[in-house]
Motif scaffolding. Structure first.
Motif, PDB file in Angstrom:
ATOM      1  N   ARG A 181       0.901  -1.205  -0.083  1.00 23.97           N
ATOM      2  CA  ARG A 181      -0.033  -0.102  -0.048  1.00 23.97           C
ATOM      3  C   ARG A 181       0.825   1.327  -0.122  1.00 23.97           C
ATOM      4  O   ARG A 181       0.632   2.228  -0.708  1.00 23.97           O
ATOM      5  CB  ARG A 181      -0.891  -0.078   1.170  1.00 23.97           C
TER       6      ARG A 181
ATOM      7  N   HIS B   8      -5.617  -0.429  -3.310  1.00 27.00           N
ATOM      8  CA  HIS B   8      -5.294  -0.212  -1.892  1.00 27.00           C
ATOM      9  C   HIS B   8      -6.320   0.795  -1.372  1.00 27.00           C
ATOM     10  O   HIS B   8      -6.246   0.594   0.023  1.00 27.00           O
ATOM     11  CB  HIS B   8      -3.995   0.386  -1.955  1.00 27.00           C
TER      12      HIS B   8
ATOM     13  N   LYS C 299      -8.570   1.669   8.444  1.00 30.73           N
ATOM     14  CA  LYS C 299      -9.013   0.576   8.891  1.00 30.73           C
ATOM     15  C   LYS C 299      -9.558   1.031  10.508  1.00 30.73           C
ATOM     16  O   LYS C 299      -9.423   2.177  10.881  1.00 30.73           O
ATOM     17  CB  LYS C 299      -7.951  -0.461   9.173  1.00 30.73           C
TER      18      LYS C 299
ATOM     19  N   LYS D 137      -9.250 -11.377   9.067  1.00 27.31           N
ATOM     20  CA  LYS D 137      -8.879 -11.927   7.821  1.00 27.31           C
ATOM     21  C   LYS D 137      -9.848 -11.624   6.760  1.00 27.31           C
ATOM     22  O   LYS D 137      -9.671 -11.503   5.577  1.00 27.31           O
ATOM     23  CB  LYS D 137      -8.715 -13.423   7.875  1.00 27.31           C
ATOM     24  N   LYS D 138     -11.363 -11.718   7.211  1.00 26.48           N
ATOM     25  CA  LYS D 138     -12.364 -11.557   6.117  1.00 26.48           C
ATOM     26  C   LYS D 138     -12.678 -10.030   5.581  1.00 26.48           C
ATOM     27  O   LYS D 138     -12.942  -9.701   4.519  1.00 26.48           O
ATOM     28  CB  LYS D 138     -13.577 -12.192   6.778  1.00 26.48           C
TER      29      LYS D 138
ATOM     30  N   ARG E 251     -11.491  -6.630   5.030  1.00 28.17           N
ATOM     31  CA  ARG E 251     -10.455  -5.608   4.851  1.00 28.17           C
ATOM     32  C   ARG E 251     -10.194  -4.325   5.665  1.00 28.17           C
ATOM     33  O   ARG E 251      -9.177  -3.698   5.837  1.00 28.17           O
ATOM     34  CB  ARG E 251     -10.467  -5.325   3.259  1.00 28.17           C
ATOM     35  N   LYS E 252     -11.333  -3.659   5.972  1.00 23.85           N
ATOM     36  CA  LYS E 252     -11.374  -2.554   6.674  1.00 23.85           C
ATOM     37  C   LYS E 252     -11.102  -2.621   8.360  1.00 23.85           C
ATOM     38  O   LYS E 252     -10.775  -1.662   8.945  1.00 23.85           O
ATOM     39  CB  LYS E 252     -12.817  -1.924   6.761  1.00 23.85           C
TER      40      LYS E 252
ATOM     41  N   TYR F 131      -8.870  -3.470  11.357  1.00 23.04           N
ATOM     42  CA  TYR F 131      -7.597  -3.876  11.694  1.00 23.04           C
ATOM     43  C   TYR F 131      -7.102  -4.645  12.946  1.00 23.04           C
ATOM     44  O   TYR F 131      -6.245  -5.363  12.741  1.00 23.04           O
ATOM     45  CB  TYR F 131      -6.714  -2.255  12.226  1.00 23.04           C
TER      46      TYR F 131
END
Length: 286
Positions: free
Chosen positions: A3, A140, A240, A271-272, A274-275, A277
């Motif tokens: 990123r 990204h 995130k 893991k599932k 993306r947002k 953290y």
């Protein structure tokens, strides 16, 4: 390419491209007295500033978490995107004022092949920079890349307006020079306000959307040992979020088993989604 490396490259290419365009635009604008071309040159100067801010913001945001910043430095992206948006608005207002004054005063400019060539070169360079930034943003979702991408798009529109004003000027309709400058400046201001609001949303610790929250809760409830999800709270760390929640489990379940479920869900949610953290799950036996 991760990123932060992608954002660094987008910013660097933006700086190089805009310095080149600023030089040729400014020289041609001085000799032709074109208000639209001068506005275009001013906008390129603004784009250099935006790319530098993007580069610095990305560098800070990429610093890992430490004792002073336990959740990392991700908000730097939004702080510096706020700077970029403010500068975009200021530049837009400046261009709008100059364009209106050009219409009122009835300014004329010298039509030349160099004006046309600079416009064509600018449009081609900006299309390439825009497409590259757009491809990196899709991958990204970095707000700094988004701001840079929109800057390139604004330049394409502004330069198309400049090219049209040159064409109309060739036929003696010089007032279009100011009209196209005004239209584009308003668009730049609106774009800047949009980026500012997006950055403000994160910096004011707004939570994720209701749809995203419901999606996470439904994912957790798929675990048959979870009876209910309560006290769901999210805090942004940049692009995130840290997610804190409580799950109700069967009171007859052992403490070890319930904590294993919580640990497993914490990893799976990160893991599932993306947002997300980090996830902190409290267990409530019922």
């Amino acid at each position: 390419m991760n990123r932060y490396e992608s954002t660094k490259k987008v910013s660097f290419l933006g700086i190089v491209g805009n310095v080149f365009l600023l030089i040729i635009k400014f020289i041609v604008a001085l000799f032709s007295h074109s208000e639209a071309m001068m506005a275009d040159a001013i906008n390129s100067a603004g784009d250099i500033f935006s790319s530098i801010m993007s580069y610095i913001g990305n560098k800070i945001a990429g610093v890992p978490s430490d004792d002073d910043h336990n959740l990392g430095h991700g908000k730097a992206e939004y702080i510096f995107s706020m700077f970029i948006s403010i500068f975009m608005i200021v530049v837009g207002i400046k261009i709008l004022f100059d364009s209106i004054m050009a219409i009122i005063k009835g300014d004329i400019f010298t039509v030349s092949i160099y004006l046309v060539l600079v416009c064509i070169i600018t449009i081609l360079v900006k299309i390439l920079l825009y497409l590259y930034a757009k491809s990196k943003y899709k991958h990204h979702h970095n707000i700094l890349i988004k701001a840079t991408m929109k800057d390139h798009r604004n330049d394409i529109l502004l330069t198309i307006g400049t090219l049209l004003s040159v064409i109309f000027g060739y036929f003696g309709y010089y007032f279009f020079d100011g009209i196209f400058g005004s239209i584009t400046s308003i668009y730049i201001i609106i774009t800047g306000l949009g980026i500012m609001l997006e950055a403000y949303h994160v910096l004011m610790d707004a939570s994720i959307s209701k749809e995203e929250k419901d999606e996470i809760i439904n994912f957790i409830l798929k675990n048959e040992d979870v009876c209910q999800v309560e006290d769901f709270v999210t805090v942004p760390t940049g692009y995130k979020y840290v997610c804190v929640l409580t799950i109700d489990v069967d009171g007859n379940m052992s403490t070890f088993a319930s904590h294993e479920i919580a640990d497993h869900l914490e990893k799976e949610v990160v893991k599932k989604f993306r947002k997300i953290y980090r996830v902190i799950i409290h267990v409530n036996p019922t």
